[in-house]
Design a protein around this motif. Structure first.
Motif, PDB file in Angstrom:
ATOM      1  N   MET A   1      -3.886   4.592   3.091  1.00  0.00           N
ATOM      2  CA  MET A   1      -2.623   3.946   3.403  1.00  0.00           C
ATOM      3  C   MET A   1      -2.781   2.429   3.361  1.00  0.00           C
ATOM      4  N   PHE A   2      -1.673   1.788   3.605  1.00  0.00           N
ATOM      5  CA  PHE A   2      -1.635   0.342   3.579  1.00  0.00           C
ATOM      6  C   PHE A   2      -1.601  -0.167   5.009  1.00  0.00           C
ATOM      7  N   ASP A   3      -2.721  -0.734   5.475  1.00  0.00           N
ATOM      8  CA  ASP A   3      -2.756  -1.210   6.852  1.00  0.00           C
ATOM      9  C   ASP A   3      -2.593  -2.731   6.921  1.00  0.00           C
ATOM     10  N   THR A   4      -2.591  -3.267   8.113  1.00  0.00           N
ATOM     11  CA  THR A   4      -2.347  -4.692   8.340  1.00  0.00           C
ATOM     12  C   THR A   4      -3.427  -5.552   7.704  1.00  0.00           C
ATOM     13  N   MET A   5      -4.645  -5.112   7.693  1.00  0.00           N
ATOM     14  CA  MET A   5      -5.742  -5.903   7.121  1.00  0.00           C
ATOM     15  C   MET A   5      -5.561  -6.068   5.620  1.00  0.00           C
ATOM     16  N   LYS A   6      -5.145  -5.008   4.903  1.00  0.00           N
ATOM     17  CA  LYS A   6      -4.923  -5.105   3.467  1.00  0.00           C
ATOM     18  C   LYS A   6      -3.769  -6.060   3.169  1.00  0.00           C
ATOM     19  N   LEU A   7      -2.716  -6.018   3.991  1.00  0.00           N
ATOM     20  CA  LEU A   7      -1.578  -6.917   3.821  1.00  0.00           C
ATOM     21  C   LEU A   7      -2.011  -8.368   4.036  1.00  0.00           C
ATOM     22  N   THR A   8      -2.825  -8.616   5.047  1.00  0.00           N
ATOM     23  CA  THR A   8      -3.311  -9.973   5.327  1.00  0.00           C
ATOM     24  C   THR A   8      -4.155 -10.487   4.169  1.00  0.00           C
TER      25      THR A   8
END
Length: 176
Positions: A1-8
């Motif tokens: 999935m797409f978590d906050t760390m990947k978005l950052t």
């Protein structure tokens, strides 16, 4: 999935790339600026008006022409040393040692007949032009060779700055 760390990481990567491009553009502009001017140069905006679309009224053209002609230059009083540097643009086709190249030699050109170098194959337009290379004739020709003598073979666009033309003319005078 797409978590906050990947978005950052994705947002950070885009920002770093943008910053890199911005700094690269700034460095390139600092290194490769030609001349001393910027976006406000008078020559760059010659013929433009404050009016929408930059169009001139008939009255504006005369006023701008008078404003452009304000610094009166006495032909032949330029700086020959600066003229020798500007003449670097001419060296691709012209010599000043009495021998012809792609163009005729230019030593002794002042007060010489137009198309007056023996042995050089002038264009029909240049040969038919007649006249003498006076200081005024050289100034007019160097401004825009194709417009001054239509049909001549010289592909050079001309020297737009009056100071450059005056300096080149002073340099050519020094070779008489």
């Amino acid at each position: 999935m797409f978590d906050t760390m990947k978005l950052t990481k994705a947002v950070g990567g885009v920002l770093v790339a943008f910053l890199f491009l911005l700094l690269g553009s700034w460095a390139a502009n600092a290194l490769f600026t030609i001349g001393g001017g910027g976006h406000g140069d008078a020559e760059e905006h010659a013929g433009m008006s404050d009016k929408p679309g930059g169009l001139l009224d008939e009255g504006d053209a005369g006023e701008e022409a008078e404003a452009a002609d304000e610094p009166q230059i006495v032909l032949g009083t330029g700086d020959a040393a600066k003229g020798e540097k500007v003449f670097g643009k001419c060296k691709a086709c012209h010599k000043v040692d009495g021998s012809n190249a792609t163009g005729p030699h230019l030593d002794g050109v002042i007060d010489r007949a137009v198309a007056g170098v023996d042995g050089f194959a002038y264009s029909d337009a240049m040969a038919a032009h007649g006249g003498t290379w006076t200081l005024e004739a050289l100034d007019a020709y160097l401004t825009n060779p194709k417009e001054n003598i239509p049909g001549n073979k010289m592909s050079f666009a001309g020297l737009k700055k009056p100071e450059d033309r005056n300096d080149v003319i002073a340099y050519l005078q020094s070779l008489q």
